[in-house]
Design a protein around this motif. Structure first.
Motif, mmCIF file in Angstrom:
data_model
loop_
_atom_site.group_PDB
_atom_site.id
_atom_site.type_symbol
_atom_site.label_atom_id
_atom_site.label_comp_id
_atom_site.label_asym_id
_atom_site.label_seq_id
_atom_site.Cartn_x
_atom_site.Cartn_y
_atom_site.Cartn_z
ATOM 1 N N PRO A 125 -14.265 19.835 10.405
ATOM 2 C CA PRO A 125 -13.318 19.153 9.843
ATOM 3 C C PRO A 125 -13.397 17.735 10.366
ATOM 4 O O PRO A 125 -13.618 17.659 11.387
ATOM 5 C CB PRO A 125 -12.186 19.603 10.121
ATOM 6 C CG PRO A 125 -11.954 20.467 11.254
ATOM 7 C CD PRO A 125 -13.638 20.991 11.233
ATOM 8 N N THR A 126 -13.247 16.697 9.611
ATOM 9 C CA THR A 126 -13.561 15.353 10.053
ATOM 10 C C THR A 126 -12.054 14.983 10.856
ATOM 11 O O THR A 126 -11.190 15.088 10.048
ATOM 12 C CB THR A 126 -13.798 14.635 8.875
ATOM 13 O OG1 THR A 126 -14.824 14.938 7.926
ATOM 14 C CG2 THR A 126 -14.191 12.870 9.286
ATOM 15 N N VAL A 127 -12.297 14.435 11.851
ATOM 16 C CA VAL A 127 -11.065 13.926 12.822
ATOM 17 C C VAL A 127 -10.363 13.199 12.029
ATOM 18 O O VAL A 127 -10.976 12.108 11.617
ATOM 19 C CB VAL A 127 -11.494 13.857 14.061
ATOM 20 C CG1 VAL A 127 -10.283 13.482 14.833
ATOM 21 C CG2 VAL A 127 -12.127 14.855 14.641
ATOM 22 N N PHE A 128 -8.990 13.323 11.882
ATOM 23 C CA PHE A 128 -8.142 12.207 11.481
ATOM 24 C C PHE A 128 -8.341 10.735 11.914
ATOM 25 O O PHE A 128 -8.411 10.507 13.093
ATOM 26 C CB PHE A 128 -6.529 12.309 11.707
ATOM 27 C CG PHE A 128 -5.921 11.595 10.750
ATOM 28 C CD1 PHE A 128 -5.750 11.620 9.505
ATOM 29 C CD2 PHE A 128 -4.812 10.826 11.430
ATOM 30 C CE1 PHE A 128 -4.801 10.512 8.918
ATOM 31 C CE2 PHE A 128 -3.879 10.097 10.910
ATOM 32 C CZ PHE A 128 -3.885 9.849 9.730
ATOM 33 N N GLY A 129 -8.828 9.951 11.089
ATOM 34 C CA GLY A 129 -9.234 8.482 11.524
ATOM 35 C C GLY A 129 -10.646 8.294 11.877
ATOM 36 O O GLY A 129 -11.170 7.095 12.203
ATOM 37 N N ARG A 138 0.516 8.040 14.351
ATOM 38 C CA ARG A 138 -0.604 7.904 13.266
ATOM 39 C C ARG A 138 -0.343 8.664 11.832
ATOM 40 O O ARG A 138 -0.561 8.018 10.967
ATOM 41 C CB ARG A 138 -1.630 8.865 13.819
ATOM 42 C CG ARG A 138 -2.627 8.086 14.844
ATOM 43 C CD ARG A 138 -3.231 8.728 15.790
ATOM 44 N NE ARG A 138 -3.649 8.247 17.214
ATOM 45 C CZ ARG A 138 -4.810 7.622 17.258
ATOM 46 N NH1 ARG A 138 -5.634 7.443 16.021
ATOM 47 N NH2 ARG A 138 -5.060 7.073 18.142
ATOM 48 N N GLN A 139 0.460 9.723 12.045
ATOM 49 C CA GLN A 139 0.807 10.324 10.981
ATOM 50 C C GLN A 139 2.056 9.301 10.174
ATOM 51 O O GLN A 139 2.123 9.318 8.888
ATOM 52 C CB GLN A 139 1.503 11.759 11.372
ATOM 53 C CG GLN A 139 0.618 12.757 11.528
ATOM 54 C CD GLN A 139 -0.414 12.472 12.872
ATOM 55 O OE1 GLN A 139 0.040 11.795 13.804
ATOM 56 N NE2 GLN A 139 -1.670 12.929 12.606
ATOM 57 N N MET A 151 0.757 -1.240 0.085
ATOM 58 C CA MET A 151 -0.187 0.003 0.148
ATOM 59 C C MET A 151 1.044 1.076 0.003
ATOM 60 O O MET A 151 1.649 1.492 0.862
ATOM 61 C CB MET A 151 -0.835 -0.021 1.220
ATOM 62 C CG MET A 151 -2.358 -0.171 0.899
ATOM 63 S SD MET A 151 -3.444 0.254 2.393
ATOM 64 C CE MET A 151 -3.000 -1.123 3.348
ATOM 65 N N ALA A 152 0.532 2.173 -0.818
ATOM 66 C CA ALA A 152 1.330 3.252 -1.013
ATOM 67 C C ALA A 152 1.099 4.416 0.381
ATOM 68 O O ALA A 152 -0.126 4.459 0.695
ATOM 69 C CB ALA A 152 1.106 4.041 -2.297
ATOM 70 N N GLY A 153 2.084 5.111 0.594
ATOM 71 C CA GLY A 153 1.561 6.077 1.665
ATOM 72 C C GLY A 153 1.443 7.478 1.160
ATOM 73 O O GLY A 153 1.128 7.407 -0.113
ATOM 74 N N GLY A 154 1.104 8.456 1.892
ATOM 75 C CA GLY A 154 0.521 9.628 1.206
ATOM 76 C C GLY A 154 1.108 10.589 2.327
ATOM 77 O O GLY A 154 1.862 10.381 3.032
ATOM 78 N N LYS A 155 0.759 11.671 1.998
ATOM 79 C CA LYS A 155 1.159 13.013 2.863
ATOM 80 C C LYS A 155 -0.017 13.011 3.759
ATOM 81 O O LYS A 155 -1.072 13.285 3.480
ATOM 82 C CB LYS A 155 1.329 14.371 2.089
ATOM 83 C CG LYS A 155 2.102 15.384 2.801
ATOM 84 C CD LYS A 155 1.833 16.564 2.365
ATOM 85 C CE LYS A 155 2.384 17.738 3.182
ATOM 86 N NZ LYS A 155 1.700 17.731 4.458
ATOM 87 N N PHE A 156 0.370 13.217 5.169
ATOM 88 C CA PHE A 156 -0.863 13.285 6.034
ATOM 89 C C PHE A 156 -1.199 14.806 5.964
ATOM 90 O O PHE A 156 -0.247 15.711 5.527
ATOM 91 C CB PHE A 156 -0.336 12.999 7.339
ATOM 92 C CG PHE A 156 0.918 13.789 8.071
ATOM 93 C CD1 PHE A 156 0.679 14.782 8.708
ATOM 94 C CD2 PHE A 156 2.016 13.274 7.872
ATOM 95 C CE1 PHE A 156 1.617 15.692 9.413
ATOM 96 C CE2 PHE A 156 3.046 13.907 8.569
ATOM 97 C CZ PHE A 156 2.794 14.942 9.068
ATOM 98 N N PHE A 157 -2.135 15.034 6.597
ATOM 99 C CA PHE A 157 -2.924 16.443 6.486
ATOM 100 C C PHE A 157 -2.328 17.412 7.482
ATOM 101 O O PHE A 157 -1.771 16.955 8.801
ATOM 102 C CB PHE A 157 -4.405 16.333 6.972
ATOM 103 C CG PHE A 157 -5.059 17.550 7.147
ATOM 104 C CD1 PHE A 157 -5.474 18.288 5.679
ATOM 105 C CD2 PHE A 157 -5.130 18.483 8.080
ATOM 106 C CE1 PHE A 157 -6.268 19.440 5.804
ATOM 107 C CE2 PHE A 157 -5.606 19.545 8.221
ATOM 108 C CZ PHE A 157 -6.291 20.243 7.098
ATOM 109 N N CYS A 181 -3.202 21.369 12.016
ATOM 110 C CA CYS A 181 -3.724 20.230 12.902
ATOM 111 C C CYS A 181 -3.499 19.044 12.237
ATOM 112 O O CYS A 181 -4.291 18.681 11.200
ATOM 113 C CB CYS A 181 -5.055 20.480 13.763
ATOM 114 S SG CYS A 181 -5.391 19.067 14.784
ATOM 115 N N PRO A 182 -2.644 18.205 12.598
ATOM 116 C CA PRO A 182 -2.485 16.727 11.785
ATOM 117 C C PRO A 182 -3.520 15.715 12.257
ATOM 118 O O PRO A 182 -3.743 14.923 11.377
ATOM 119 C CB PRO A 182 -1.103 16.373 12.237
ATOM 120 C CG PRO A 182 -0.988 16.968 13.836
ATOM 121 C CD PRO A 182 -1.583 18.375 13.532
ATOM 122 N N MET A 183 -4.283 16.080 13.276
ATOM 123 C CA MET A 183 -5.397 15.211 13.419
ATOM 124 C C MET A 183 -6.602 15.807 12.926
ATOM 125 O O MET A 183 -8.001 15.317 13.298
ATOM 126 C CB MET A 183 -5.583 15.306 15.037
ATOM 127 C CG MET A 183 -4.404 14.453 15.801
ATOM 128 S SD MET A 183 -4.217 12.762 14.975
ATOM 129 C CE MET A 183 -5.675 11.915 15.627
#
Lengths: 193, 440, 348, 279
Positions: C334-338, B239-240, B1-7, B376-378
């Protein structure tokens, strides 16, 4: 059909009961602190206003006009509306106590709400027929609800504001209502009266 | 599975060149060690020594309590001078043993013997890892053996060795990967054996090309993939990292093992190697002592329990205008009030910032610019969360998912109003959890 | 001051103990302050402002000076009066003043500017607690109040453009001309020749100070997007929805409804879409919310322009959507990551 | 005229019939006492009783689930009114209590360990090493209690300690619950002697970090009436059941014990001393 749509558009936007006719300010300021209760109040008002429009119109054209008692218009309308609201209140207490409690004093206040009486009187003034009357009552109530929802959103955000103490509460609420009606003035002339 | 850039994410000034070129050097034993008992996430172990006891290097001085707990070992031989309350680098005052080394640095029986690791099966390795007191050394200090024991219905198919080291300034993992690549990979192979995983990946941010090179060289024969990652903070957050590497999204409120992944830090892998091959418990670690407030930034191998003061003195002391001492990196580390705080298993670095470098929170009104939302990465909305927390409306903050906050600090890093958002979120999370605990 | 004194007392108490600064993580910051953002927005507006001085002469400059000065003064006075820290240093009041000036005609009398500035700064902004708390865009409230209170000054006295405002001839704005034609003859007389389009783009037309030059506003907008001060969502969705909606009406009845391109490049659309609607405090914070906000602005603008009594609807549209912003923000999160996966799991 | 009267009467009749029918169909049993009790309660909805509002407490009292003196704000007067409504007897004898801060360590006399920069709220500040004060038991001075007080009875002094206005304080207990250091107590308003310290640190440590902290010398225990002051883990604690003469305060070497009049009787010098730090 076109007139009916125009009636609704006019009642909701152009001649919004709250923001340009300044009717129904009491519940508008009183029950708009939470979006949820504002929604409940709007629903109650939509129901009452639509019913009241039809009921008062029927009463007016079939009883008052026939017996030439038009001068009793205001008194009898209040009576009809009051009875109607009382019914709604009783039903609500049974069906949804939470909403009943949330609406609190404001539900009985619909009785004397100028918006309800106003729509009934306007119907007669504008010489609408029964369908137009009902649609106008409904539209006006939707307009009221529309303003309520926007305003309650703003109120919820204003709770998080650093408002100077003397302006807190109703004062800033009225200022906001003023600014809101300023924005609604843009709709002036949208529908010819 | 390929990865991606996280938000989201931010690009802070990394300042890694301060210490990146300095090889790891072992610091001489300090005159006094302050060994904290609570060094792992979960239940704190119970002290089994008392004032006046003589201890040997590697001897257990605190027994684990329950499953999510690991023992604490004496970092050297000597006597227990006292047991008292000392500042702990995680931001509280806690119980610790003061050990005065006798200078002999004498190992306890059974420690420090080379052994053939191939005879250990999965259970034995897990037991060794626990007995050696291993915890995640990236900073969270979660007991490693617990991580290695996923429930049967959640099989792990990928082991990620985390060498991202996305925190600015810190270079301890970087140096470790440069100097001990084979040992790290051997440690990782034990983890893989426990989990029965064939697929092992090493993830390193691209700003450490030499470390990627070194690890690749060592990994070639073992068939382990070494992947370079984009340089963006917080790339090393579990997670990231998982999303960036393989594109799997860890559900909110769940753990990496729910998507079949286990992440271990390179430092932990190295410690596992030491424990399994040489029966050396976790009593020392690489600490990156850096920042412009330090006279000679460097990476040092330090005994657990060495006070920050001793470590900083060894590195030439502080600059006169040093204003803040941080245990850990500048994004997620904890500011210390006292140099009596001592190195624990989770202390990846000691960063000393000059007064003018320190971010001061002013806490002006939120202007809703949305920079935090983009950072925010989450994918939370830190703006509204911060406003709710500021007005002590913790229920609303909970409704807006404050519990998903990983406290990475991106929001506060970019906030033009300088709002202390992470601080507010920590409070809000505590309140929401307290309320949930009360309700249940 | 107080804090400093406190420190001294404390230092005398425990000289022996060195004291560090302790705060929660993170310990570093990218250095941006509110003032930096405001300064960049002002810089992005400078070309349009200078051009207005070229077109309408010193009257334009005077308008800008009075507006900015009074806005800053009102903010400082109010904050002094309320015993709050004076924050004119973050330039947000100056920006509001500048935006208000750019929304006014060049002939605006000085007292009118003061009234607008007062409504903008004191009533719309400081009544709610100052920067970050206002519900409506201050500069727009200032403009709309003037528009309703002084319609003559605000709609009838436009200066025709000329180099340095040499010949001050009054004329009407393109939208105003269109409406007049529509009212008197019942059909449009808008013919977009290439020459006219270029004039409109460059800004060689009557209008309020800042709205005339589409090109310069666009340059400012691109600058702001490039510097990540604003995102593209609101301007693009706003302008695109104006174009699309007016286009639909144009297709239905070209004799009554003007070409969509005309609608896009006239009036205050670019000024509004790039600089007014994107005001942080009064627009939604999430990308999705911004798109809804932009489309809403566009739709209301077209409705007012085509059917309302006012020739221009951008200000009203933005104010109306400002009122919607809290609701949009509440329901577009925004939809929370996950989180999506969790939902899928719960459904399964 | 007659038609008007008839029409109106008919309308009224129809309406009342309709209402009666609906009221029958949708009847909800209710307790009339609830409203009466709610009327007797102060109506501040402060939550001092631990319930969401006065209405909720009224419902509980009417159902017998809460005591008639559950409202700490209303005190004796309200309790008596409710007793009348409920047909119960109320003995009374409740001494009014007020909130009191058991810490005298303001910024001039108590040392700090670091410069704190962050959320201006005590509970949040306590996340970082339990606050910047060297004394882990002392007031952090960020005014969380002031913020939660619904009666404007609590004010932060520039010296870094809060001050209670006994007249305004209703003993609702919000500040007691909000204080992360648990140093606010509700004390009887008629008692004058208080120990302004909550530190369980040993004397030697207290001396180093605070000029007015209890060092556990036990002089007051010996001076006061038997059992009136007790040592609890290095800290002298007043038992408010006793009346302690003001003279006991004089024996304290640290000026931790002070005679303070909360109910306005006697001199108020003590209050000023507490506010000013007493050094």
């Amino acid at each position: 059909m076109k007139t009916l749509i125009l009636i609704i558009v006019s009642a909701v936007f152009v001649n919004n009961f709250v923001l340009s006719r300044f009717l129904g300010i009491c519940p508008f300021l009183g029950v708009s602190k939470r979006i949820k209760t504002a929604g409940g109040m709007s629903a109650a008002v939509i129901f009452v206003m639509t019913m009241a429009s039809a009921a008062t119109w029927l009463f007016y054209s079939h009883v008052l006009v026939r017996f030439h008692l038009e001068y009793l218009q205001t008194v009898t309308f209040i009576l009809v509306i009051a009875a109607l609201v009382q019914v709604v209140e009783t039903v609500l207490l049974k069906m949804s106590p939470t909403l009943y409690r949330a609406l609190g004093i404001y539900l009985p206040l619909i009785t004397t709400n100028c918006a309800v009486l106003g729509v009934a009187v306007l119907n007669i003034q504008k010489q609408y027929n029964l369908i137009q009357t009902t649609v106008f009552g409904f539209g006006a109530a939707v307009g009221f609800g529309f303003a309520m929802m926007i305003f309650s959103g703003i109120r919820e955000r204003m709770e998080l504001c650093d408002t100077p103490v003397p302006l807190k509460g109703t004062a800033i609420g009225l200022v906001t209502a003023g600014l809101l009606s300023l924005a609604f003035m843009g709709f002036t002339g949208l529908v010819k009266q | 599975m390929a990865g991606g850039k996280f938000f989201g994410g931010v690009h802070p000034e990394y300042n890694k060149d301060l210490a990146a070129a300095r090889a790891i050097e072992a610091m001489p034993l300090a005159a006094r060690l302050v060994v904290h008992f609570a060094q792992n996430l979960g239940a704190a172990p119970k002290p089994v020594v008392k004032k006046g006891d003589a201890v040997k290097k590697g001897q257990i001085i605190a027994e684990p309590q329950g499953f999510i707990s690991v023992p604490i070992h004496a970092p050297t031989s000597g006597t227990v001078q006292s047991i008292d309350i000392f500042p702990h680098p995680v931001g509280a005052d806690m119980q610790a043993a003061v050990i005065i080394p006798d200078g002999k640095d004498e190992w306890a029986d059974g420690c420090n013997v080379e052994r053939d690791a191939s005879r250990f099966d999965a259970e034995a390795i897990k037991q060794i890892v626990r007995d050696a007191g291993l915890v995640g050394m990236g900073g969270a200090a979660f007991p490693t053996h617990v991580k290695l024991s996923p429930p049967k219905e959640k099989p792990i198919d990928l082991l990620i060795i985390n060498g991202a080291e996305c925190e600015p300034y810190l270079t301890s993992d970087h140096r470790l990967m440069l100097e001990k690549p084979a040992q790290i990979l051997e440690g990782a192979s034990y983890f893989a054996k426990v989990l029965g995983v064939n697929n092992v990946s090493v993830a390193i941010e691209k700003n450490k090309p030499d470390a990627i090179e070194a690890m690749r060289k060592a990994a070639e024969k073992l068939g382990i993939a070494v992947r370079g990652l984009d340089v963006v903070y917080p790339q090393g957050a579990e997670r990231q990292l998982i999303f960036a590497l393989v594109g799997r999204t860890v559900p909110a409120g769940a753990l990496p093992m729910d998507v079949g992944v286990l992440v271990q830090n390179v430092g932990t892998s190295f410690a596992a190697y030491e424990a399994i091959r040489f029966a050396r418990p976790l009593i020392e670690r690489v600490v990156c002592v850096t920042g412009r407030g330090i006279v000679n930034p460097r990476n040092v191998l330090v005994r657990i329990g060495t006070t920050f003061g001793d470590v900083i003195t060894y590195c030439g002391g502080q600059q006169p205008d040093a204003g803040k001492v941080i245990g850990g990196g500048p994004m997620m580390g904890v500011a210390q009030y006292s140099l009596e705080a001592s190195v624990t298993k989770g202390t990846s670095g000691i960063v000393v910032l000059k007064q003018e470098e320190v971010a001061q929170f002013v806490g002006e009104a939120c202007i809703r610019c949305g920079r935090c939302v983009r950072a925010c990465p989450m994918r939370l909305n830190p703006s509204v969360l911060g406003i709710f927390a500021e007005r002590l409306r913790f229920d609303d903050a909970g409704e807006h998912h404050v519990l998903d906050c990983i406290e990475c600090g991106c929001c506060a890093y970019v906030c033009p109003s300088r709002r202390p958002m992470v601080h507010q979120f920590r409070r809000a999370k505590a309140e929401v959890r307290r309320k949930a605990a009360k309700a249940s | 001051m107080e804090e400093k004194k406190e420190r001294e007392i404390n230092e005398s108490l425990d000289e022996a103990m060195p004291r560090f600064l302790v705060s929660s993580s993170p310990h570093i910051h990218d250095g941006t302050r509110i003032g930096d953002i405001m300064r960049l927005v002002i810089i992005a507006l400078v070309p349009a402002a200078l051009f207005s001085v070229y077109l309408f002469g010193l009257r334009a400059l005077l308008t800008i000076v009075i507006s900015v000065g009074s806005a800053v003064l009102f903010e400082a006075l109010w904050q002094k009066m309320m015993r709050k820290p004076v924050t004119i240093g973050n330039m947000s009041a100056a920006l509001t003043g500048l935006l208000l000036a750019l929304n006014l005609p060049a002939m605006s009398p000085w007292w009118m500017i003061l009234v607008g500035s007062f409504f903008a700064i004191v009533i719309t902004k400081q009544f709610y607690g100052g920067i970050g708390y206002n519900i409506f865009n201050p500069a727009l409230v200032g403009r709309v109040v003037l528009l309703i209170a002084f319609p003559l000054q605000m709609t009838a006295k436009w200066v025709a453009p000329s180099a340095w405002g040499m010949n001050a001839v009054t004329t009407a704005t393109p939208l105003g001309k269109m409406r007049e034609a529509l009212l008197s003859t019942g059909h449009l007389d808008v013919h977009l020749t290439r020459h006219e389009v270029i004039d409109l783009l460059i800004g060689n037309r009557a209008g309020s100070l800042g709205e005339v030059s589409v090109v310069l506003l666009l340059v400012g907008g691109i600058f702001l997007v490039a510097r990540k001060i604003i995102t593209w969502h609101i301007p693009v969705s706003f302008i695109a929805s104006v174009w699309a909606m007016s286009g639909i009406f144009h297709l239905v009845n070209p004799a009554r409804y003007a070409d969509p391109s005309f609608h896009v490049i006239t009036g205050g659309l670019f000024l509004g879409a790039i600089f007014m609607a994107t005001d942080y405090v009064t627009s939604p914070i999430t990308p999705g919310g911004k798109l809804i906000f932009g489309v809403g602005c566009g739709a209301v603008t077209v409705v007012i322009r085509l059917f309302g009594a006012y020739p221009e609807g951008v200000s009203f549209a933005i104010l109306l959507m400002n009122a919607f912003t809290p609701l949009i923000d509440r329901y577009v999160k925004p939809t929370v990551f996950g989180a999506r996966k969790e939902k899928a799991k719960a459904a399964a | 005229m007659l038609t008007a009267v008839i029409a109106l009467s008919a309308l009224a009749l129809v309406s009342s019939l309709l209402l009666a029918m609906v009221a029958r169909a949708f009847a909800v049993p209710s307790n009339p006492k609830v409203e009466e009790i709610e009327g007797a309660l102060p109506g501040a909805n402060c939550g001092g009783c631990g319930l969401p509002g006065c209405g909720e407490l009224a419902r509980r009292i009417a159902d017998g689930k809460a005591d008639i003196d559950s409202c700490p704000v209303g005190g004796e007067r309200v309790a008596q009114m409710i007793a009348l409504i409920m047909g119960k007897s109320y003995a009374g004898g409740l001494v009014r209590k007020v909130a009191f801060i058991l810490c005298g360590g303001d910024d001039q006399v108590a040392a700090k360990r670091f410069y704190y920069n962050g959320v201006r709220d005590c509970t949040s500040a306590a996340i970082l090493f339990g606050g910047d004060k060297a004394c882990q038991y002392g007031c952090m001075g960020l005014g969380t209690c002031e913020g939660v007080c619904p009666f404007d009875a609590m004010h932060m002094l520039p010296t870094g300690l809060p001050e209670v206005e006994p007249v305004k304080c209703t003993a609702c207990g919000k500040c007691v619950a909000a204080c992360p250091k648990h140093i606010i107590k509700l004390v009887p308003v008629d008692k004058r002697l208080h120990i302004l310290c909550s530190s369980h640190d040993r004397g030697a440590k207290v001396r180093k970090i605070c000029a007015v902290g209890c060092i556990g010398c036990t002089k007051c225990v010996k001076e006061g009436p038997e059992g009136a002051i007790a040592m609890q883990n290095n800290l002298a604690v007043v038992n408010y059941d006793f009346d302690i003469p003001d003279t006991v305060a004089a024996v304290c070497p640290m000026n931790t014990i002070r005679a303070i009049s909360l109910d306005g009787s006697g001199d108020n010098a003590g209050v000023k001393a507490a506010a000013g730090g007493g050094v």
